[in-house]
Design an enzyme around this catalytic site. Structure first.
Site, PDB file in Angstrom:
ATOM      1  N   TRP A 200      23.571  58.299  16.197  1.00 28.16           N
ATOM      2  CA  TRP A 200      23.207  57.499  15.015  1.00 28.16           C
ATOM      3  C   TRP A 200      22.899  58.474  13.867  1.00 28.16           C
ATOM      4  O   TRP A 200      22.220  59.479  14.065  1.00 28.16           O
ATOM      5  CB  TRP A 200      21.974  56.619  15.261  1.00 28.16           C
ATOM      6  CG  TRP A 200      21.556  55.975  13.958  1.00 28.16           C
ATOM      7  CD1 TRP A 200      22.173  54.928  13.346  1.00 28.16           C
ATOM      8  CD2 TRP A 200      20.509  56.413  13.080  1.00 28.16           C
ATOM      9  NE1 TRP A 200      21.565  54.671  12.136  1.00 28.16           N
ATOM     10  CE2 TRP A 200      20.547  55.567  11.952  1.00 28.16           C
ATOM     11  CE3 TRP A 200      19.562  57.432  13.136  1.00 28.16           C
ATOM     12  CZ2 TRP A 200      19.651  55.702  10.881  1.00 28.16           C
ATOM     13  CZ3 TRP A 200      18.674  57.569  12.081  1.00 28.16           C
ATOM     14  CH2 TRP A 200      18.725  56.707  10.959  1.00 28.16           C
TER      15      TRP A 200
ATOM     16  N   GLU B  61      26.241  54.161  16.983  1.00 26.79           N
ATOM     17  CA  GLU B  61      25.347  53.072  16.545  1.00 26.79           C
ATOM     18  C   GLU B  61      25.511  52.772  15.058  1.00 26.79           C
ATOM     19  O   GLU B  61      25.357  53.643  14.207  1.00 26.79           O
ATOM     20  CB  GLU B  61      23.893  53.476  16.825  1.00 26.79           C
ATOM     21  CG  GLU B  61      22.888  52.384  16.428  1.00 26.79           C
ATOM     22  CD  GLU B  61      21.450  52.769  16.730  1.00 26.79           C
ATOM     23  OE1 GLU B  61      21.200  53.924  17.164  1.00 26.79           O
ATOM     24  OE2 GLU B  61      20.555  51.924  16.523  1.00 26.79           O
TER      25      GLU B  61
ATOM     26  N   LYS C 126      24.636  50.495  11.442  1.00 29.64           N
ATOM     27  CA  LYS C 126      23.437  50.015  10.750  1.00 29.64           C
ATOM     28  C   LYS C 126      23.851  49.316   9.469  1.00 29.64           C
ATOM     29  O   LYS C 126      24.903  49.609   8.900  1.00 29.64           O
ATOM     30  CB  LYS C 126      22.520  51.211  10.450  1.00 29.64           C
ATOM     31  CG  LYS C 126      21.131  50.807   9.999  1.00 29.64           C
ATOM     32  CD  LYS C 126      20.142  51.955  10.139  1.00 29.64           C
ATOM     33  CE  LYS C 126      18.775  51.534   9.634  1.00 29.64           C
ATOM     34  NZ  LYS C 126      17.731  52.498   9.922  1.00 29.64           N
TER      35      LYS C 126
ATOM     36  N   ASP D 178      22.014  47.488  17.773  1.00 37.44           N
ATOM     37  CA  ASP D 178      20.557  47.513  17.586  1.00 37.44           C
ATOM     38  C   ASP D 178      20.174  46.186  16.947  1.00 37.44           C
ATOM     39  O   ASP D 178      20.734  45.807  15.903  1.00 37.44           O
ATOM     40  CB  ASP D 178      20.193  48.706  16.687  1.00 37.44           C
ATOM     41  CG  ASP D 178      18.693  48.847  16.466  1.00 37.44           C
ATOM     42  OD1 ASP D 178      18.040  47.834  16.138  1.00 37.44           O
ATOM     43  OD2 ASP D 178      18.171  49.968  16.589  1.00 37.44           O
TER      44      ASP D 178
ATOM     45  N   HIS E 181      19.657  45.933  13.139  1.00 34.56           N
ATOM     46  CA  HIS E 181      20.646  46.529  12.242  1.00 34.56           C
ATOM     47  C   HIS E 181      21.652  45.539  11.652  1.00 34.56           C
ATOM     48  O   HIS E 181      22.766  45.911  11.306  1.00 34.56           O
ATOM     49  CB  HIS E 181      21.391  47.650  12.962  1.00 34.56           C
ATOM     50  CG  HIS E 181      20.526  48.856  13.167  1.00 34.56           C
ATOM     51  ND1 HIS E 181      21.019  50.076  13.562  1.00 34.56           N
ATOM     52  CD2 HIS E 181      19.205  49.031  13.005  1.00 34.56           C
ATOM     53  CE1 HIS E 181      20.027  50.946  13.655  1.00 34.56           C
ATOM     54  NE2 HIS E 181      18.920  50.328  13.330  1.00 34.56           N
TER      55      HIS E 181
ATOM     56  N   HIS F 172      20.112  48.603  21.649  1.00 30.66           N
ATOM     57  CA  HIS F 172      18.810  49.049  21.197  1.00 30.66           C
ATOM     58  C   HIS F 172      18.010  47.786  20.931  1.00 30.66           C
ATOM     59  O   HIS F 172      18.179  47.138  19.900  1.00 30.66           O
ATOM     60  CB  HIS F 172      18.925  49.884  19.913  1.00 30.66           C
ATOM     61  CG  HIS F 172      19.114  51.331  20.188  1.00 30.66           C
ATOM     62  ND1 HIS F 172      19.048  52.302  19.221  1.00 30.66           N
ATOM     63  CD2 HIS F 172      19.333  51.989  21.352  1.00 30.66           C
ATOM     64  CE1 HIS F 172      19.235  53.480  19.771  1.00 30.66           C
ATOM     65  NE2 HIS F 172      19.426  53.328  21.058  1.00 30.66           N
TER      66      HIS F 172
ATOM     67  N   ASP G 260      14.435  46.131   8.963  1.00 32.54           N
ATOM     68  CA  ASP G 260      14.602  46.853  10.231  1.00 32.54           C
ATOM     69  C   ASP G 260      13.312  47.616  10.530  1.00 32.54           C
ATOM     70  O   ASP G 260      13.271  48.836  10.517  1.00 32.54           O
ATOM     71  CB  ASP G 260      15.803  47.810  10.098  1.00 32.54           C
ATOM     72  CG  ASP G 260      15.992  48.660  11.336  1.00 32.54           C
ATOM     73  OD1 ASP G 260      15.650  48.186  12.429  1.00 32.54           O
ATOM     74  OD2 ASP G 260      16.476  49.793  11.193  1.00 32.54           O
TER      75      ASP G 260
ATOM     76  N   ASP H 144      11.431  47.801  13.206  1.00 34.98           N
ATOM     77  CA  ASP H 144      11.214  48.346  14.548  1.00 34.98           C
ATOM     78  C   ASP H 144       9.874  47.950  15.152  1.00 34.98           C
ATOM     79  O   ASP H 144       9.142  48.782  15.670  1.00 34.98           O
ATOM     80  CB  ASP H 144      11.396  49.872  14.535  1.00 34.98           C
ATOM     81  CG  ASP H 144      12.826  50.272  14.212  1.00 34.98           C
ATOM     82  OD1 ASP H 144      13.681  50.133  15.091  1.00 34.98           O
ATOM     83  OD2 ASP H 144      13.086  50.709  13.069  1.00 34.98           O
TER      84      ASP H 144
ATOM     85  N   ASP I 298      14.202  50.273  21.319  1.00 38.25           N
ATOM     86  CA  ASP I 298      14.098  51.079  20.099  1.00 38.25           C
ATOM     87  C   ASP I 298      13.096  50.433  19.150  1.00 38.25           C
ATOM     88  O   ASP I 298      13.449  49.577  18.358  1.00 38.25           O
ATOM     89  CB  ASP I 298      15.472  51.209  19.432  1.00 38.25           C
ATOM     90  CG  ASP I 298      15.426  52.139  18.221  1.00 38.25           C
ATOM     91  OD1 ASP I 298      14.389  52.801  18.023  1.00 38.25           O
ATOM     92  OD2 ASP I 298      16.430  52.204  17.475  1.00 38.25           O
TER      93      ASP I 298
END
Ligand code: RNT
Ligand code: ZN
Length: 422
Positions: free
Chosen positions: A189, A230, A232, A263, A266, A290, A298, A300, A330
């Site tokens: 990533w 990955e 995004k 993810d 994302h 993820h 995003d 997390d 993640d």
């Protein structure tokens, strides 16, 4: 009645309720034990790493917020914290490590010069625990990423540096996979993008493609290494344009037979990744997840047992994808106890999988095939209130992890005895 007896009794009663709709709860418990979850090391120290290069996390468009005391400052502390967390989580686990968590004996080792030797202690730790490991090149938090561009940088020298780093990461991942007897997923990533409207969206993508072609020039031995890329949608400082977008990487993965990394943070805020699995897995052998939780952006956040997570788990189980979807977590929350964050997110992911394994799959399919959408909806709603918690407690009991909330007492004790002294 002892705790153990109570859990066993509750499981027996729950089992009867599940049997009534054609579900074998004991079999669900067995199947859950077979699905590994890869724990991300970076929740333990707010994505800090151990290099002290003066690079900042925000160079990668990432942001860990909060200042909860007691974060891991050394590899030994991080491993001790992971030990504590993993002891409170039932079932099969892996460790997902980033390259900047290597151990360099106080020496400054340039990221393009790292090798398996810098990860020997991690490998030995994983071997002793009997778990597999996954890996990631670290293309952020570094002076050469300060402009927010790495593999797509216009400067050839900077691109070469990050290409060399990604190749080094693949070698380390292969060594890890070989040493642990379990293929290591290496996930690339990069943060590359622009804060404001680009004049040229094409050239950075051409450069990224060329860089990736060099990174992946040597074919992976799938028995030890699986390569993933990955995508995004945006990051902090890359709001208008991300070079490695969904379309870019999905196409790249399909064209080059790599794993594609989804993810959950994302995509557009109302877009979910669960629906993508059955489409992508028609064209790719495997994907990496993820599992994260974006709140407004995003962000997390720690993963919770919500509709999005349940839908992801249902798609994995319904599609029979448990061996083709590598499940990694993640998230990085620095505002709560970091060990608790791991435990909550991982246990919730497992509970979502258990919920999916407890679905009356055959009956649902029958109803759908008969176009009896009334029964389909009725069954789906009925199972939501069945006692999955009793099955979960039994799973914990079987795997020597605390059932219910007892894990929190252990985290509190560890906080008193270890974290508060840091
Ligand atoms: C960033 C990506 C990436 C990182 C980790 C630390 O937006 O999600 O996976 O979170 O590599
Ligand atoms: Zn991610």
């Amino acid at each position: 009645m002892s705790d153990t007896q109570r859990i066993e009794k509750a499981f027996e009663l729950a089992g009867e309720q599940y049997a009534a709709i054609g579900v074998d709860a004991a079999q669900a418990v067995e199947r859950l034990a077979d699905v590994p979850i890869s724990l991300h090391c970076w929740q333990g120290d707010d994505v800090g790493g151990f290099e002290n290069l003066g690079g900042s996390l925000s160079d990668g468009g990432l942001q860990a917020t909060g200042n909860y005391p007691g974060k891991a400052r050394t590899p030994a502390e991080l491993r001790a914290d992971l030990d504590r967390a993993m002891g409170l989580i039932p079932g099969k686990l892996r460790l997902n490590l980033h390259a900047f968590y290597g151990e360099f004996d106080g020496k400054a080792v340039s990221r393009d010069a790292i090798g398996p030797e810098h990860f020997a202690a991690w490998i030995a730790w994983a071997k002793a625990k009997g778990i597999g490991m996954d890996f990631n090149p670290t293309c952020f938090a570094h002076p050469k990423a300060a402009g927010g561009l790495t593999l797509a940088h216009p400067d050839r020298g900077i691109r070469d540096f990050w290409i060399a780093h990604c190749i080094a990461a693949r070698r380390i991942a292969a060594a890890v996979g070989r040493a642990l007897g379990s293929p290591c997923v290496n996930n690339v990533w990069i943060p590359d993008g622009y804060k404001d409207l680009p004049a040229d969206r094409k050239a950075p993508r051409e450069r990224l493609k060329e860089s990736l072609d060099r990174v992946f020039a040597e074919k992976a031995d799938a028995s030890v290494l699986r390569d993933a890329v990955e995508s995004k949608l945006f990051g902090i400082g890359s709001e208008c344009y991300v070079v490695g977008s969904h379309e870019f990487y999905l196409s790249y993965a399909v064209a080059n037979r790599l794993l594609y990394t989804l993810d959950s943070g994302h995509f557009h805020p109302t877009e979910t990744i669960s629906d993508k699995l059955s489409a992508i897995l028609l064209f790719l052998d495997e994907v990496l997840l993820h599992v994260s939780r974006g709140v407004r952006w995003d962000s997390d956040h720690v993963v919770i047992l919500g509709d999005d997570l349940r839908a992801i788990a249902q798609e994995i189980v319904r599609g029979d994808f448990t061996r083709r979807v590598h499940i990694g977590l993640d998230f990085f929350d620095a505002s709560i106890n970091r060990i608790a964050a791991w435990v909550i997110g991982t246990r919730s992911t497992q509970q979502a999988l258990l919920g999916a394994l407890l679905e009356p799959a055959a009956r649902l399919r029958e109803a759908e095939a008969a176009r009896d959408f009334t029964a389909r909806l009725a069954i789906l709603e009925h199972v939501k209130a069945l006692p999955a918690g009793a099955v979960w407690d039994y799973f914990c009991l079987k795997h020597d992890a605390p059932a219910g909330l007892r894990w929190l007492d252990e985290v509190r004790r560890y906080e008193r005895e270890v974290l508060s002294r840091r």
